[in-house]
Design an enzyme around this catalytic site. Structure first.
Site, mmCIF file in Angstrom:
data_model
loop_
_atom_site.group_PDB
_atom_site.id
_atom_site.type_symbol
_atom_site.label_atom_id
_atom_site.label_comp_id
_atom_site.label_asym_id
_atom_site.label_seq_id
_atom_site.Cartn_x
_atom_site.Cartn_y
_atom_site.Cartn_z
ATOM 1 N N LYS A 120 -9.029 -6.568 11.427
ATOM 2 C CA LYS A 120 -7.627 -6.301 11.103
ATOM 3 C C LYS A 120 -7.525 -5.172 10.059
ATOM 4 O O LYS A 120 -6.718 -4.253 10.185
ATOM 5 C CB LYS A 120 -6.983 -7.584 10.589
ATOM 6 C CG LYS A 120 -5.549 -7.442 10.162
ATOM 7 C CD LYS A 120 -5.017 -8.767 9.650
ATOM 8 C CE LYS A 120 -3.870 -8.533 8.702
ATOM 9 N NZ LYS A 120 -3.412 -9.757 8.060
ATOM 10 N N ASP A 138 0.471 -8.814 10.871
ATOM 11 C CA ASP A 138 0.570 -9.697 9.702
ATOM 12 C C ASP A 138 1.534 -10.840 10.058
ATOM 13 O O ASP A 138 1.953 -10.970 11.211
ATOM 14 C CB ASP A 138 1.031 -8.910 8.457
ATOM 15 C CG ASP A 138 2.415 -8.304 8.639
ATOM 16 O OD1 ASP A 138 3.025 -8.493 9.707
ATOM 17 O OD2 ASP A 138 2.897 -7.661 7.704
#
Ligand code: SF4
Length: 211
Positions: A120, A138
């Site tokens: 990520k 997110d």
């Protein structure tokens, strides 16, 4: 909304946020990577408060390597997990200095070999610095995509996996900056601004809360 509407959704978000970019404060690629690492489980706002001072004397990997670890911890102690972050970022800075001549690698494969850098993190870094077609999933993005039923998932990780195969690269490129802002300021966790949202007529979540 369904998946075939995603292109239209992405275009509309670009109209809403024409100058969308990360809200993290940084002045070079090293500081961007550090700011992303520091932002895990912390708001960008809190990270920026620290870094607007910290980054005045933390400009390249050698600065972090040479800095006393206790001093770093004290400086960033308002950030969650500051002990782990300080130590892992110090290890990352050392590797960047010694193995990469203080440059930041530009592939996911190389980036994830650095301590505390997950897939990520690598995607966010590459999306911001190189405009690479990756979406930063997110909690905001996870919430928006589920509310609009582009995905039906339980965690941001699951959402990330779904969109990596379900959305085109063009969708990712269009959405990677705007979607976070839409989730942060319009489709908020509490009291989303549905009355002014251009997608309310197609939003299943909105229909549900109207009942
Ligand atoms: S209508 Fe409301 S819940 Fe649906 S996407 Fe817009 S802001 Fe979010």
């Amino acid at each position: 909304m369904n998946k075939k509407d995603i292109g239209e959704f992405a275009e509309k978000l670009n109209e809403m946020f024409p100058d969308a970019k990360t809200e993290l404060y940084y002045t070079n690629e090293f500081q961007l990577l550090i700011a992303i690492l520091m932002s895990a489980q912390t708001t960008d706002k809190q990270v920026n408060i620290v870094n607007r001072n910290f980054f005045r004397f933390l400009i390249e990997p050698k600065d972090w390597v040479e800095m006393d670890i206790d001093y770093i911890k004290e400086f960033i102690n308002s950030i969650s997990f500051f002990n782990n972050k300080a130590e892992n970022i110090k290890k990352t800075s050392l590797i960047l200095k010694e193995k990469y001549n203080s440059k930041i690698p530009r592939t996911i494969e190389e980036l994830i070999t650095l301590p505390w850098v997950w897939i990520k993190t690598a995607k966010v870094f590459l999306a911001v610095i190189d405009d690479a077609p990756y979406i930063w999933v997110d909690t905001h993005v996870h919430r928006v995509l589920n509310r609009l039923w582009f995905v039906k998932t339980k965690t941001p990780l699951e959402t990330d996996k779904k969109i990596s195969t379900g959305f085109t690269k063009n969708n990712h490129a269009l959405l990677h900056n705007t979607l976070v802002l839409f989730g942060r300021y319009i489709c908020t966790a509490r009291n989303p601004k549905c009355e002014t949202c251009p997608f309310s007529w197609k939003c299943n979540y909105y229909k549900k809360i109207q009942k």
